[in-house]
Design a protein around this motif. Structure first.
Motif, PDB file in Angstrom:
ATOM      1  N   ARG A   1       0.841  -1.204   0.000  1.00  0.00           N
ATOM      2  CA  ARG A   1       0.000   0.000   0.000  1.00  0.00           C
ATOM      3  C   ARG A   1       0.871   1.248   0.000  1.00  0.00           C
ATOM      4  NH1 ARG A   1      -4.461   0.573   3.934  1.00  0.00           N
ATOM      5  NH2 ARG A   1      -5.249   1.785   2.192  1.00  0.00           N
ATOM      6  N   ALA A   2       1.985   1.203   0.754  1.00  0.00           N
ATOM      7  CA  ALA A   2       2.852   2.378   0.828  1.00  0.00           C
ATOM      8  C   ALA A   2       3.490   2.667  -0.518  1.00  0.00           C
ATOM      9  CB  ALA A   2       3.929   2.178   1.893  1.00  0.00           C
ATOM     10  N   LYS A   3       3.639   1.633  -1.353  1.00  0.00           N
ATOM     11  CA  LYS A   3       4.247   1.922  -2.653  1.00  0.00           C
ATOM     12  C   LYS A   3       3.196   2.284  -3.691  1.00  0.00           C
ATOM     13  CE  LYS A   3       5.363  -2.325  -5.106  1.00  0.00           C
ATOM     14  NZ  LYS A   3       6.090  -3.593  -5.113  1.00  0.00           N
ATOM     15  N   GLY A   4       1.945   2.394  -3.256  1.00  0.00           N
ATOM     16  CA  GLY A   4       0.929   2.935  -4.141  1.00  0.00           C
ATOM     17  C   GLY A   4       0.078   1.908  -4.863  1.00  0.00           C
ATOM     18  N   VAL A   5       0.160   0.642  -4.443  1.00  0.00           N
ATOM     19  CA  VAL A   5      -0.724  -0.357  -5.043  1.00  0.00           C
ATOM     20  C   VAL A   5      -2.126  -0.117  -4.484  1.00  0.00           C
ATOM     21  CG1 VAL A   5      -1.181  -2.816  -5.324  1.00  0.00           C
ATOM     22  CG2 VAL A   5       1.179  -2.010  -5.126  1.00  0.00           C
ATOM     23  N   PRO A   6      -3.117   0.125  -5.348  1.00  0.00           N
ATOM     24  CA  PRO A   6      -4.474   0.360  -4.832  1.00  0.00           C
ATOM     25  C   PRO A   6      -4.976  -0.862  -4.067  1.00  0.00           C
ATOM     26  CG  PRO A   6      -4.309   0.900  -7.173  1.00  0.00           C
ATOM     27  CD  PRO A   6      -3.058   0.197  -6.812  1.00  0.00           C
TER      28      PRO A   6
END
Lengths: 334, 311
Positions: free
Chosen positions: B208-213
């Protein structure tokens, strides 16, 4: 006035435990300029990590985050999942304490890097894979091409943290939040990781938030330090000032507990007691029960707020502002 | 990976030989089939002739060795009832049993896994609690009780479905639902707890922190990891496709392997019982083997180091 990269105002975080509501962060303010490196220091439970997890919406449904977090002037608190996902990793990246369990055990290193590149740089799988190799080389991983096809359990902790840093760089973020990035690593590896972080900052000019319980690590990387205690900032100043002229008794305590390499061999002074639990905070200054200077009349009455002491230097201690000059001097000598 | 598979195949063969020996010993120790199958007042010569014909006059050791020898040649012996080849008697029942257990298995997976995932993703919501309540009921009620309740409601009271037999597809509905319910409940619980465990892991936070929805983080990062524990329980169910319906087949008078087993035990038809036990053991062991191999495919940590070193 130019907007800072990040402006946090009155950030509070509450956890709903079912029966009661526990406040873990009591109003946090911070500005970070583009390319600035800020250190956040405190013992565990001081709120230094959840501040950032909360700001990026990573705390889960039981946390209530309120206040304001602005990125380039745009409010990001309360954005939808899709909009937040576009910020995470792209504008603000984050790395964590335990690198090996922070990587997905069933995906190859290459796949995890490619995922970020495809997400944030819109690359095709093929060019992403070449870029992934370049990223691993940038964080000084040897035999990068081979590592891409390996799994996290086949790499050491230090290597996995390099992979995490490479993955964070994939989105070319403006700010990297490093949450205790070296705590789980051997001392020699720690130094290497700090070196990689410095190097990457030089190369990319990205801002950095380094969260640590270790003032030494923060001093290595940060321009400015925020000391936190029991969910509140208690002192903030440029790194050199924190070391030369700390004003808050807690900051002094942290410094006294830090061994000096070139100093005389002195006994380290531990701060007595522990950080109070969030649901058992004292009525006044949260540090008063552990503070040698605490004055029952002043410190147990109200919670002190951050007030400027000098240019770029503020602290939240009632004694600094109310004490008579003599008392102040004794405080400084203490 | 090859060494990994080889050790597991070896273990599987060992397990099957244990089952063979155990079932043979137990059956040999529990009485003389000749006396049971021939009537008690049959003339001693007839009983002797029966024993001789089926090799029951030899010592237990000789019988055991002979049994193993025959098995290795693919000979499962003859039914003591009608003299037919025991394997043929068992095999002709297998399709009937599979006609119940395969749809029931699909039902278990089709309901259990999505329900478990949903419950985990909406932890403590009303629907999560409802799913878990139904699931507790589903697997605490024994299948013969559930079968009888279903017969009472749908066959006796509503009269919409037959209560037993196997003439049409409609006869299969109640047994399939009965078989599927408990399994779906068990799979739902396992899937839910596996998902909850995985969702709390640091690598989900990283995703999540790397931007995976979120939906993609669940699909790509959580599900493959949660599949590992869920696979264990699903694998056990694959193993019981042949023998898992003993009780339900009896309740619904379904002439599958399960009912054959019960009547063979009641009639002391040794060769049939042994053939079924062997079949069951082979199915269980094979499915466990497949699960082990699947583990290795999903979880790289179990595959052993493949030419890499730590630095």
């Amino acid at each position: 006035m130019r907007e800072p990269l990040v402006r946090i105002n009155g950030l509070t975080i509450d956890f709903d435990t079912g029966q009661s509501n526990v406040r873990a962060l009591h109003g946090f303010d911070l500005q970070i300029e583009k390319g600035e490196a800020v250190g956040i220091v405190g013992e565990s439970g001081s709120g230094k990590s959840i501040t950032w997890l909360g700001a990026l919406g990573l705390l889960g449904p039981r946390a209530r985050v309120a206040g304001s977090v602005r990125l380039d002037g745009r409010e990001i608190l309360g954005l939808g999942e899709r909009e937040m996902a576009a910020i995470r990793g792209k504008r603000v990246a984050m790395i964590f304490q335990d690198p090996t369990s922070s990587l997905n055990p069933v995906h190859r290193i290459g796949r995890q890097l490619v995922e970020s590149l495809v997400l944030h740089r819109g690359m095709s799988a093929r060019s992403a894979s070449a870029e992934a190799r370049r990223l691993l080389e940038r964080v000084q991983i040897a035999a990068a091409a081979q590592r891409l096809s390996e799994y996290p359990h086949e790499l050491s902790g230090g290597m996995n943290q390099r992979v995490m840093i490479a993955m964070a760089l994939a989105g070319e973020p403006d700010l990297l939040i490093a949450d205790e990035p070296t705590t789980a690593l051997d001392v020699t590896i720690q130094a290497q990781i700090l070196e990689v972080l410095k190097e990457m900052r030089r190369e990319t000019g990205m801002g950095l938030v380094i969260i640590s319980h270790d003032l030494g690590i923060v001093a290595e990387l940060a321009d400015r330090v925020v000391v936190m205690y029991a969910g509140r900032p208690v002192e903030t100043a440029p790194v050199s000032r924190i070391f030369d002229a700390p004003r808050h008794p807690y900051t002094r305590g942290l410094l006294a507990a830090l061994p000096e390499i070139d100093g005389a061999l002195e006994r380290l002074v531990a701060i007595p007691g522990q950080v109070p639990e969030p649901h058992k905070l004292p009525p006044g200054c949260p540090f008063a029960p552990r503070c040698a200077q605490a004055n029952a009349n002043v410190c147990d009455e109200t919670v002190p707020t951050m007030r400027a002491i000098a240019q770029d230097h503020a602290a939240a201690c009632a004694l600094i502002h109310t004490a008579k000059p003599e008392a102040l001097r004794s405080l400084e000598l203490a | 990976m090859l060494a990994y598979i080889a050790t597991r195949v070896g273990r599987a063969i060992f397990t099957i030989s244990l089952v063979l020996t155990f079932s043979f010993t137990i059956l040999a120790a529990t009485g003389d089939p000749a006396l049971l199958i021939m009537s008690v007042d049959a003339p001693p010569e007839a009983i002797e002739a029966f024993r001789e014909r089926y090799g029951l006059d030899a010592s237990v050791w000789q019988q055991y060795i002979g049994y193993l020898g025959n098995l290795l040649q693919g000979n499962f012996g003859q039914s003591l009832r009608d003299g037919r080849d025991a394997w043929d008697v068992v095999v002709e029942r297998i399709p009937l049993t599979l006609a119940l257990t395969v749809p029931a298995f699909l039902l278990k997976i089709g309901i259990g896994i999505p329900a478990g995932i949903y419950a985990a993703l909406h932890r403590n919501s009303f629907l999560d609690r409802l799913v878990m309540m139904i699931s507790v009921a589903g697997y605490t009620v024994p299948s013969f009780v559930l079968g009888l309740i279903l017969i009472l409601v749908f066959a006796v009271n509503l009269g919409v479905l037959p209560s037993g037999g196997q003439d049409t597809w409609r006869h299969a509905i109640l047994p399939i639902v009965t078989l599927g319910t408990a399994g779906a409940a068990i799979i739902a619980r396992y899937t839910r707890s596996a998902m909850l465990e995985v969702l709390g892991q640091p690598y989900i936070r990283t995703a999540r922190a790397k931007g995976v929805p979120w939906p993609k983080a669940v699909r790509r990062h959580a599900l493959p990891n949660a599949a590992i524990p869920t696979l264990t329980v699903v694998g056990l169910m694959v193993g019981s496709l042949i023998a898992g319906a003993v009780v339900v087949e009896s309740v619904f008078s379904w002439p599958g392997v399960g009912r054959l087993l019960i009547s063979a035990v009641a009639n002391r038809d040794l060769m049939i019982v042994q053939a079924i036990l062997l079949l069951v053991a082979v199915c269980m062991v094979t499915s466990n083997l497949l699960v082990d191999i699947a583990y290795g495919l999903i979880d790289p940590r179990l595959r052993g180091r493949s030419g890499s070193r730590k630095t």
